[in-house]
Design an enzyme around this catalytic site. Sequence first.
Site, PDB file in Angstrom:
ATOM      1  N   ASN A 171      -4.473   5.557  -0.173  1.00 43.34           N
ATOM      2  CA  ASN A 171      -3.717   5.862   1.048  1.00 43.34           C
ATOM      3  C   ASN A 171      -3.118   7.256   1.044  1.00 43.34           C
ATOM      4  O   ASN A 171      -2.871   7.827   2.113  1.00 43.34           O
ATOM      5  CB  ASN A 171      -2.644   4.802   1.303  1.00 43.34           C
ATOM      6  CG  ASN A 171      -3.259   3.573   1.953  1.00 43.34           C
ATOM      7  OD1 ASN A 171      -4.312   3.665   2.583  1.00 43.34           O
ATOM      8  ND2 ASN A 171      -2.644   2.428   1.794  1.00 43.34           N
TER       9      ASN A 171
ATOM     10  N   SER B  51       0.826  -1.198   0.000  1.00 38.57           N
ATOM     11  CA  SER B  51       0.000   0.000   0.000  1.00 38.57           C
ATOM     12  C   SER B  51       0.860   1.246   0.000  1.00 38.57           C
ATOM     13  O   SER B  51       0.354   2.341  -0.206  1.00 38.57           O
ATOM     14  CB  SER B  51      -0.928   0.007   1.215  1.00 38.57           C
ATOM     15  OG  SER B  51      -0.250  -0.419   2.356  1.00 38.57           O
TER      16      SER B  51
ATOM     17  N   HIS C  22      -3.418  -3.494  -5.643  1.00 38.45           N
ATOM     18  CA  HIS C  22      -3.685  -3.181  -4.241  1.00 38.45           C
ATOM     19  C   HIS C  22      -5.169  -3.325  -3.902  1.00 38.45           C
ATOM     20  O   HIS C  22      -6.009  -2.585  -4.426  1.00 38.45           O
ATOM     21  CB  HIS C  22      -3.194  -1.746  -3.943  1.00 38.45           C
ATOM     22  CG  HIS C  22      -3.353  -1.352  -2.515  1.00 38.45           C
ATOM     23  ND1 HIS C  22      -3.724  -0.095  -2.127  1.00 38.45           N
ATOM     24  CD2 HIS C  22      -3.202  -2.071  -1.378  1.00 38.45           C
ATOM     25  CE1 HIS C  22      -3.797  -0.061  -0.804  1.00 38.45           C
ATOM     26  NE2 HIS C  22      -3.482  -1.236  -0.331  1.00 38.45           N
TER      27      HIS C  22
ATOM     28  N   GLU D  54      -6.600  -1.132  -6.832  1.00 34.80           N
ATOM     29  CA  GLU D  54      -5.733  -0.160  -7.520  1.00 34.80           C
ATOM     30  C   GLU D  54      -4.713  -0.940  -8.348  1.00 34.80           C
ATOM     31  O   GLU D  54      -4.046  -1.833  -7.822  1.00 34.80           O
ATOM     32  CB  GLU D  54      -4.992   0.722  -6.510  1.00 34.80           C
ATOM     33  CG  GLU D  54      -5.907   1.701  -5.781  1.00 34.80           C
ATOM     34  CD  GLU D  54      -5.178   2.520  -4.714  1.00 34.80           C
ATOM     35  OE1 GLU D  54      -5.393   3.732  -4.651  1.00 34.80           O
ATOM     36  OE2 GLU D  54      -4.405   1.938  -3.935  1.00 34.80           O
TER      37      GLU D  54
HETATM   38  N1  CAA Z   1     -16.860 -11.982   4.003  1.00 35.70           N
HETATM   39  C1  CAA Z   1     -18.184 -12.146   3.996  1.00 35.70           C
HETATM   40  N2  CAA Z   1     -19.043 -11.385   4.698  1.00 35.70           N
HETATM   41  C2  CAA Z   1     -18.486 -10.421   5.472  1.00 35.70           C
HETATM   42  C3  CAA Z   1     -17.090 -10.197   5.538  1.00 35.70           C
HETATM   43  C4  CAA Z   1     -16.261 -11.040   4.761  1.00 35.70           C
HETATM   44  N3  CAA Z   1     -14.943 -10.921   4.746  1.00 35.70           N
HETATM   45  N4  CAA Z   1     -16.860  -9.165   6.380  1.00 35.70           N
HETATM   46  C5  CAA Z   1     -18.056  -8.750   6.836  1.00 35.70           C
HETATM   47  N5  CAA Z   1     -19.031  -9.515   6.279  1.00 35.70           N
HETATM   48  C6  CAA Z   1     -20.463  -9.422   6.498  1.00 35.70           C
HETATM   49  C7  CAA Z   1     -20.803  -9.251   7.963  1.00 35.70           C
HETATM   50  O1  CAA Z   1     -20.724 -10.487   8.620  1.00 35.70           O
HETATM   51  C8  CAA Z   1     -22.195  -8.705   7.897  1.00 35.70           C
HETATM   52  O2  CAA Z   1     -23.108  -9.757   7.723  1.00 35.70           O
HETATM   53  P1  CAA Z   1     -24.589  -9.688   8.407  1.00 35.70           P
HETATM   54  O3  CAA Z   1     -25.293  -8.604   7.660  1.00 35.70           O
HETATM   55  O4  CAA Z   1     -25.154 -11.036   8.131  1.00 35.70           O
HETATM   56  O5  CAA Z   1     -24.365  -9.402   9.845  1.00 35.70           O
HETATM   57  C9  CAA Z   1     -22.159  -7.884   6.600  1.00 35.70           C
HETATM   58  O6  CAA Z   1     -20.992  -8.266   5.885  1.00 35.70           O
HETATM   59  C10 CAA Z   1     -22.136  -6.421   6.843  1.00 35.70           C
HETATM   60  O7  CAA Z   1     -21.137  -6.141   7.778  1.00 35.70           O
HETATM   61  P2  CAA Z   1     -21.403  -5.295   9.077  1.00 35.70           P
HETATM   62  O8  CAA Z   1     -22.735  -5.563   9.643  1.00 35.70           O
HETATM   63  O9  CAA Z   1     -20.199  -5.482   9.949  1.00 35.70           O
HETATM   64  O10 CAA Z   1     -21.446  -3.798   8.680  1.00 35.70           O
HETATM   65  P3  CAA Z   1     -21.264  -2.906   7.423  1.00 35.70           P
HETATM   66  O11 CAA Z   1     -22.554  -2.794   6.708  1.00 35.70           O
HETATM   67  O12 CAA Z   1     -20.617  -1.699   7.996  1.00 35.70           O
HETATM   68  O13 CAA Z   1     -20.250  -3.524   6.374  1.00 35.70           O
HETATM   69  C11 CAA Z   1     -17.963  -3.098   5.820  1.00 35.70           C
HETATM   70  C12 CAA Z   1     -18.942  -3.863   6.686  1.00 35.70           C
HETATM   71  C13 CAA Z   1     -18.115  -3.471   4.354  1.00 35.70           C
HETATM   72  C14 CAA Z   1     -16.578  -3.560   6.304  1.00 35.70           C
HETATM   73  C15 CAA Z   1     -18.159  -1.555   5.987  1.00 35.70           C
HETATM   74  O14 CAA Z   1     -18.178  -1.214   7.331  1.00 35.70           O
HETATM   75  C16 CAA Z   1     -17.096  -0.737   5.304  1.00 35.70           C
HETATM   76  O15 CAA Z   1     -17.127  -0.522   4.123  1.00 35.70           O
HETATM   77  N6  CAA Z   1     -16.120  -0.249   6.094  1.00 35.70           N
HETATM   78  C17 CAA Z   1     -15.010   0.512   5.604  1.00 35.70           C
HETATM   79  C18 CAA Z   1     -13.915  -0.434   5.182  1.00 35.70           C
HETATM   80  C19 CAA Z   1     -12.760   0.284   4.562  1.00 35.70           C
HETATM   81  O16 CAA Z   1     -12.671   1.498   4.510  1.00 35.70           O
HETATM   82  N7  CAA Z   1     -11.814  -0.527   4.062  1.00 35.70           N
HETATM   83  C20 CAA Z   1     -10.616  -0.013   3.470  1.00 35.70           C
HETATM   84  C21 CAA Z   1      -9.533   0.042   4.480  1.00 35.70           C
HETATM   85  S1  CAA Z   1      -8.054   0.650   3.801  1.00 35.70           S
HETATM   86  C22 CAA Z   1      -7.298  -0.715   3.189  1.00 35.70           C
HETATM   87  O17 CAA Z   1      -7.742  -1.814   3.297  1.00 35.70           O
HETATM   88  C23 CAA Z   1      -6.064  -0.536   2.420  1.00 35.70           C
HETATM   89  C24 CAA Z   1      -4.833  -0.180   3.066  1.00 35.70           C
HETATM   90  O18 CAA Z   1      -3.823  -0.189   2.404  1.00 35.70           O
HETATM   91  C25 CAA Z   1      -4.724   0.234   4.475  1.00 35.70           C
END
Ligand code: CAA
Length: 295
Positions: free
Chosen positions: A190, A119, A140, A152
Amino acid sequence: MEIKKVGVLGCGLMGSGIAQVCASAGYTTYVREIDPKLIDKGFAGIEKSLEKFVEKGKITAQQKTEIRSKLIGTTSLDSLKDCDLIIEVVVEDIKIKNEMFSYLDKICPEHTIFASNTSSLTIAEMAAATSRPDKVVGLHFFNPVPLMKLVEVVRSIRTSKETFDKTFAFGKSLGKEPIATKDNSGFVVNLLLVPYLIGAIRAVENGVASIEDIDKGMMLGCGYPMGPLTLLDFVGIDTTYKIAEIMFAEYKTTEYACPPLLKKMHLAGLHGRKSGKGFYDYTDPKNPVPMDLGI
Ligand code: CAA
């Protein structure tokens, strides 16, 4: 040469997610870890994620079995020698990444593309460790990989257009939305996300508001699915620390400078969800409680 076999180096949070989406798209996927226990742990996460998709009717139980059959765990780098594309998902340490690519460069056929899920490190530096800099590219992904649509695709100053196009098409074949970016540290996401997360940590340090209220502010005020401190725990405090250090070394601007609190949490092992404690305490994972950080 068509991409049929994919290799994934690393079966942690990101590696297992990437392996899952590759297998789900029909690719035979070799996943390499240093310890069989880490493969078991990563595959258990994949199992759980696929089960969730079955429960939600997104895939059938039969499809789940087919996806699982496409995943092959290994501790040997040599098992990846016939792969058409290898994605490295190891720690953000250029020395380790370069050693792996350098080794694979000697045993893989000429057409094999080497992709990095880094990243913040530069792809050109990894390309220099191989005899095929034109076939080294950035790919990425975002956490949680099975749910996040973006990937990405990074073209370094040495990546050929053919490699870039092939990798971009591969990203699409995984059901992702690829975006094209230059090989600058942090790429697009990032570059913008890290200063935001660092700003949230500084707000905690300065006592601007409570952990919960900072998160609530950004969720309800800006419509973000997670607040920045929850997101930091989700991505990992250790990972964010490393990314901030690398980006600061590259740009030398204060927006990437690691706040003392981030460093202290990293050193104290408060790495977020993965260690059970970060800005929140996950003793009851369904009910995280803000940590008392003595501020
Ligand atoms: N596989 C399958 N299902 C999954 C899962 C996975 N890996 N992770 C979560 N779920 C499911 C949950 O179990 C949940 O199921 P239920 O509805 O049955 O309970 C469903 O997905 C929805 O999850 P949540 O209820 O926890 O809540 P949500 O609606 O907020 O969705 C999320 C979760 C998609 C993670 C959302 O919160 C989100 O988009 N968060 C932001 C994530 C983000 O910004 N990621 C980027 C980080 S930066 C990066 O990764 C790069 C880097 O270089 C640092």
